[in-house]
Design an enzyme around this catalytic site. Sequence first.
Site, PDB file in Angstrom:
ATOM      1  N   TYR A   1      27.840 -37.573-101.864  1.00  0.00           N
ATOM      2  CA  TYR A   1      28.345 -37.795-103.292  1.00  0.00           C
ATOM      3  C   TYR A   1      28.599 -39.167-103.355  1.00  0.00           C
ATOM      4  O   TYR A   1      28.887 -39.582-104.318  1.00  0.00           O
ATOM      5  CB  TYR A   1      29.474 -37.000-103.280  1.00  0.00           C
ATOM      6  N   LYS A   2      28.104 -40.134-102.244  1.00  0.00           N
ATOM      7  CA  LYS A   2      28.450 -41.516-102.363  1.00  0.00           C
ATOM      8  C   LYS A   2      26.999 -42.034-102.854  1.00  0.00           C
ATOM      9  O   LYS A   2      26.730 -42.016-104.129  1.00  0.00           O
ATOM     10  CB  LYS A   2      28.978 -42.239-101.144  1.00  0.00           C
TER      11      LYS A   2
ATOM     12  N   ASP B   1      28.153 -41.610 -88.257  1.00  0.00           N
ATOM     13  CA  ASP B   1      28.681 -41.306 -89.599  1.00  0.00           C
ATOM     14  C   ASP B   1      27.845 -42.380 -90.372  1.00  0.00           C
ATOM     15  O   ASP B   1      28.194 -43.363 -90.407  1.00  0.00           O
ATOM     16  CB  ASP B   1      30.191 -41.418 -89.650  1.00  0.00           C
TER      17      ASP B   1
ATOM     18  N   ARG C   1      37.449 -53.459-103.407  1.00  0.00           N
ATOM     19  CA  ARG C   1      35.955 -52.938-103.006  1.00  0.00           C
ATOM     20  C   ARG C   1      34.935 -52.598-104.216  1.00  0.00           C
ATOM     21  O   ARG C   1      35.244 -52.168-105.219  1.00  0.00           O
ATOM     22  CB  ARG C   1      36.175 -51.683-102.274  1.00  0.00           C
TER      23      ARG C   1
HETATM   24  C1  LIG Z   1      33.797 -40.518 -97.568  1.00  0.00           C
HETATM   25  C2  LIG Z   1      33.856 -40.392 -96.275  1.00  0.00           C
HETATM   26  C3  LIG Z   1      34.546 -39.014 -95.682  1.00  0.00           C
HETATM   27  C4  LIG Z   1      34.899 -38.031 -96.619  1.00  0.00           C
HETATM   28  O1  LIG Z   1      34.978 -36.808 -95.923  1.00  0.00           O
HETATM   29  P1  LIG Z   1      34.814 -35.734 -96.760  1.00  0.00           P
HETATM   30  O2  LIG Z   1      35.100 -34.498 -95.832  1.00  0.00           O
HETATM   31  O3  LIG Z   1      33.524 -35.428 -97.407  1.00  0.00           O
HETATM   32  O4  LIG Z   1      35.907 -35.728 -97.816  1.00  0.00           O
HETATM   33  C5  LIG Z   1      34.585 -39.025 -94.339  1.00  0.00           C
HETATM   34  N1  LIG Z   1      34.218 -40.083 -93.295  1.00  0.00           N
HETATM   35  C6  LIG Z   1      33.623 -41.112 -93.956  1.00  0.00           C
HETATM   36  C7  LIG Z   1      33.103 -42.263 -92.904  1.00  0.00           C
HETATM   37  C8  LIG Z   1      33.376 -41.267 -95.252  1.00  0.00           C
HETATM   38  O5  LIG Z   1      32.961 -42.753 -95.700  1.00  0.00           O
END
Ligand SMILES: *Cc1c(COP(=O)(O)O)cnc(C)c1O
Length: 397
Positions: free
Chosen positions: A209-210, A184, A356
Amino acid sequence: MADFAATKQLFSLPKGVVYLDGNSLGPLPKAAMARLSTTVEEEWGRELIRAWNSAGWMARPRSIGDRIARLIGAASGSVVMGDTLSIKVFQALAAGLALRPGRTVILSDTGNFPSDLYMAQGLCRLLGNRVTLKVVEPEAVLGAIDDQVAVVMLTHVDYRTGAMHDMAAITAKAHAHGAVMVWDLAHSAGAVEVDLSACRAEFAVGCTYKYLNGGPGAPAFIYVRPDIADYVEPPLSGWLGHATPFAFELAYAPGRGIERMRVGTPPILALAALEAALDIFDHVQMREVRAQSLRLTDLFIKEAMTAVPELELVTPIDANRRGSQVSFRHPQGYAAMRALIDVGVIGDFRAPDIMRFGVTPLFIDEADVRTAAGAVGLVMRERRWDNIKYRERLAVT
Ligand SMILES: *Cc1c(COP(=O)(O)O)cnc(C)c1O
């Protein structure tokens, strides 16, 4: 050479704010507004349904996937956009399990984001608990990989501490034991250098979106290693992953390669904003972004720790072991972060006690880092967290 003063100008940033939360929601690229209105007025407005062909809407999940591929060391044609990250985690994990039918363990760690673990738990239940999720401490992952493990599923950079796993070493160990690797890249894509092709992981997923600044709810991406993409079984067999969606056949037949990881209708408006955000990455190399990120995080750590020596740094000081964020532990972390936001420095808080700060070179510079460290000093010295108005938790931290 990357000109980070120039990339900063490409974002709409409110005056008087230092935004150290681009690791959670990237800021608005100025060009996204025009791109969105073009897509809305000219494509949706005038072309109507013809835009699926005339504006290339249907091909967009692949063309944008190629732009993300460049940022994560993946070959063109190996990444596709769609859905949210949680869904993409499920897809990669289920497809990975299907590649190892005799095995019974999904291995992950306590540094993983809860949604990834929840999706794994749900999948285990769906499979009648034939497969179980094993969660170990991040340091214990390498030692826990054995021949029972079907899939190793990890988030490359820990969302709380900012600690970064050794992608090459863990993937190699997984493969040595015959396990499938799922990475991930939520806190890696657009933040650190990633070489997916070199590490040979089977799957990777991430959100946009990050650090990629695609906007709230921007669609996620999934990568499948090209040599297996034609026989991976797509667990979410939606019509747009079908070999011939517009033949409207009654039986599912998977599309070619990465196409089969598409599910349903792509979110065209969200993809338009994301495209504008990705244009900014055309001006930089990830190697340069990483080098600048390390300079800035080093400076922030040094300045903040000088201002407040009792701060507990939880992010690894070793540059090879951290992503692009800095986290401190503080028992009053939530209230302290609220107080910081009130003086114009926006970071965030992660339970139980982590403050953070995301450091994002495309729009954060040295002056911002010094301002932020000064504000941390002020809030802590004056104990501004010790105020009733900051205690109550808002719905979103
Ligand atoms: C931000 C994040 C998510 C968020 O998942 P969404 O389905 O986009 O809300 C999931 N896994 C990780 C590791 C994240 O950092």
